[in-house]
Design a protein around this motif. Structure first.
Motif, PDB file in Angstrom:
ATOM      1  N   UNK A   4       0.793  -1.223   0.000  1.00  0.00           N
ATOM      2  CA  UNK A   4       0.000   0.000   0.000  1.00  0.00           C
ATOM      3  C   UNK A   4       0.820   1.265   0.000  1.00  0.00           C
ATOM      4  N   UNK A   5       2.056   1.184   0.511  1.00  0.00           N
ATOM      5  CA  UNK A   5       2.919   2.361   0.520  1.00  0.00           C
ATOM      6  C   UNK A   5       3.555   2.604  -0.843  1.00  0.00           C
ATOM      7  N   UNK A  11      -0.753   1.171  -9.995  1.00  0.00           N
ATOM      8  CA  UNK A  11      -2.142   1.244  -9.537  1.00  0.00           C
ATOM      9  C   UNK A  11      -2.569  -0.006  -8.774  1.00  0.00           C
ATOM     10  N   UNK A  12      -1.997  -1.165  -9.103  1.00  0.00           N
ATOM     11  CA  UNK A  12      -2.358  -2.383  -8.369  1.00  0.00           C
ATOM     12  C   UNK A  12      -1.868  -2.312  -6.925  1.00  0.00           C
ATOM     13  N   UNK A  13      -0.677  -1.770  -6.724  1.00  0.00           N
ATOM     14  CA  UNK A  13      -0.187  -1.589  -5.359  1.00  0.00           C
ATOM     15  C   UNK A  13      -1.086  -0.621  -4.599  1.00  0.00           C
ATOM     16  N   UNK A  14      -1.550   0.407  -5.288  1.00  0.00           N
ATOM     17  CA  UNK A  14      -2.393   1.398  -4.630  1.00  0.00           C
ATOM     18  C   UNK A  14      -3.717   0.801  -4.165  1.00  0.00           C
ATOM     19  N   UNK A  20      -6.547  -0.610   4.731  1.00  0.00           N
ATOM     20  CA  UNK A  20      -5.697  -0.536   5.917  1.00  0.00           C
ATOM     21  C   UNK A  20      -6.391  -1.085   7.166  1.00  0.00           C
ATOM     22  N   UNK A  21      -7.633  -0.702   7.375  1.00  0.00           N
ATOM     23  CA  UNK A  21      -8.376  -1.137   8.561  1.00  0.00           C
ATOM     24  C   UNK A  21      -8.469  -2.659   8.605  1.00  0.00           C
ATOM     25  N   UNK A  22      -8.670  -3.278   7.465  1.00  0.00           N
ATOM     26  CA  UNK A  22      -8.810  -4.735   7.409  1.00  0.00           C
ATOM     27  C   UNK A  22      -7.466  -5.427   7.613  1.00  0.00           C
ATOM     28  N   UNK A  55      -0.096   3.398  11.898  1.00  0.00           N
ATOM     29  CA  UNK A  55       0.477   4.730  11.663  1.00  0.00           C
ATOM     30  C   UNK A  55      -0.375   5.590  10.739  1.00  0.00           C
ATOM     31  N   UNK A  56      -0.777   5.123   9.545  1.00  0.00           N
ATOM     32  CA  UNK A  56      -1.616   5.982   8.691  1.00  0.00           C
ATOM     33  C   UNK A  56      -3.039   6.148   9.214  1.00  0.00           C
TER      34      UNK A  56
END
Length: 292
Positions: A4-5, A11-14, A20-22, A55-56
């Protein structure tokens, strides 16, 4: 968690950043379930996953004194208060009376409505007694848009940000303190590389517009990006706007039709220094998004 970072690279990483919550919940469950059975490397990986997701998320859990207040004074008694509802009505939503009833019950100064087709344009026209000033741009796809207001805008126009060919509405209102501009927008969802580029380009163009504007700006709409995605972080960094959800928890808005996954893609962003008197996610009104 780590992928995710890297959303700015691909775009696939994004896409992984939206959950994040999950990922945090999953890491905590695995940490509790593994107990002493996990080796040091396994525990280290889980610890990295917990910290990397906390953190995020932290700014949304920890109240901030910078530009937001948990006001005991109701907004209605503040002469300088402006109330906005942003709602993706869902083009195919047949329960139009539920949406109209919700909007009347909230009675905001400004309504931003997304996925407005001809049928929805006709339904929203029924609110003209309370919101007589309307800019409506219906479309046959899911990117029609409308802005309804109690007070007449000083200026209003429909324009395109980026090259996706979807409309946004820019309206400037007169306030006793200062004029301000509301930008209602709905970028395309990042369903593939081309769509992701179009969404990112639209948000980048909006950020540049806000940064260059002589007036403070509010951005409202279904941005098809969570606060942890590269596109959203870039929008906030370039524009200087603040997310009204900061300090108020993770307020998921989509998908209202399923209990999971629910993510935060509907937003109202305000200029720095704005006092956010109230910010909440509204009830199910028959669409696949909850209103903000």
């Amino acid at each position: 968690t780590l992928a995710g970072f890297g959303g700015g690279w691909h775009w696939l990483l994004d896409l992984t950043s939206h959950f994040r919550w999950y990922w945090l919940l999953l890491a905590l469950v695995c940490l509790a379930a593994s107990g002493r059975r996990a080796g040091r490397s396994g525990l280290a990986c889980l610890a990295v996953a917990v910290v990397g997701n906390v953190w995020p998320l932290l700014p949304y859990w920890v109240p901030s004194a910078s530009g937001t207040v948990t006001a005991a004074t109701p907004a209605a008694s503040r002469p300088d208060a402006v109330s906005i509802v942003s709602i993706n009505v869902l083009t195919s939503n047949a329960d139009k009376p539920a949406v109209l009833a919700y909007l009347r019950s909230r009675d905001p100064d400004i309504i931003v409505a997304l996925e407005v087709d001809a049928a929805w344009a006709a339904a929203l026209a029924g609110l003209a007694d309370r919101w007589p000033h309307a800019v409506v741009q219906p479309r046959d796809d899911n990117f029609g848009i409308a802005l309804l207001a109690k007070q007449p805008p000083r200026e209003q126009r429909v324009r395109e940000f980026g090259d996706a060919g979807v409309p946004s509405i820019v309206a400037t209102f007169t306030d006793p303190a200062a004029d301000y501009t509301v930008i209602a927008t709905h970028p395309v969802p990042p369903k593939g590389a081309a769509y992701a580029r179009d969404r990112d380009a639209q948000l980048r163009a909006i950020a540049e517009f806000v940064a260059a504007s002589p007036r403070p700006c509010v951005v409202a709409g279904d941005l098809n990006a969570t606060p942890w995605s590269a596109a959203f972080r870039d929008l906030v960094a370039r524009s200087g706007l603040r997310d009204t959800a900061l300090g108020r928890g993770v307020q998921a808005t989509w998908n209202a039709r399923a209990w999971a996954p629910r993510i935060t893609i509907d937003h109202i962003l305000v200029p720095p220094g704005t006092e956010v008197l109230r910010r909440a996610v509204g009830p199910d009104a028959g669409a696949d998004h909850f209103p903000v």
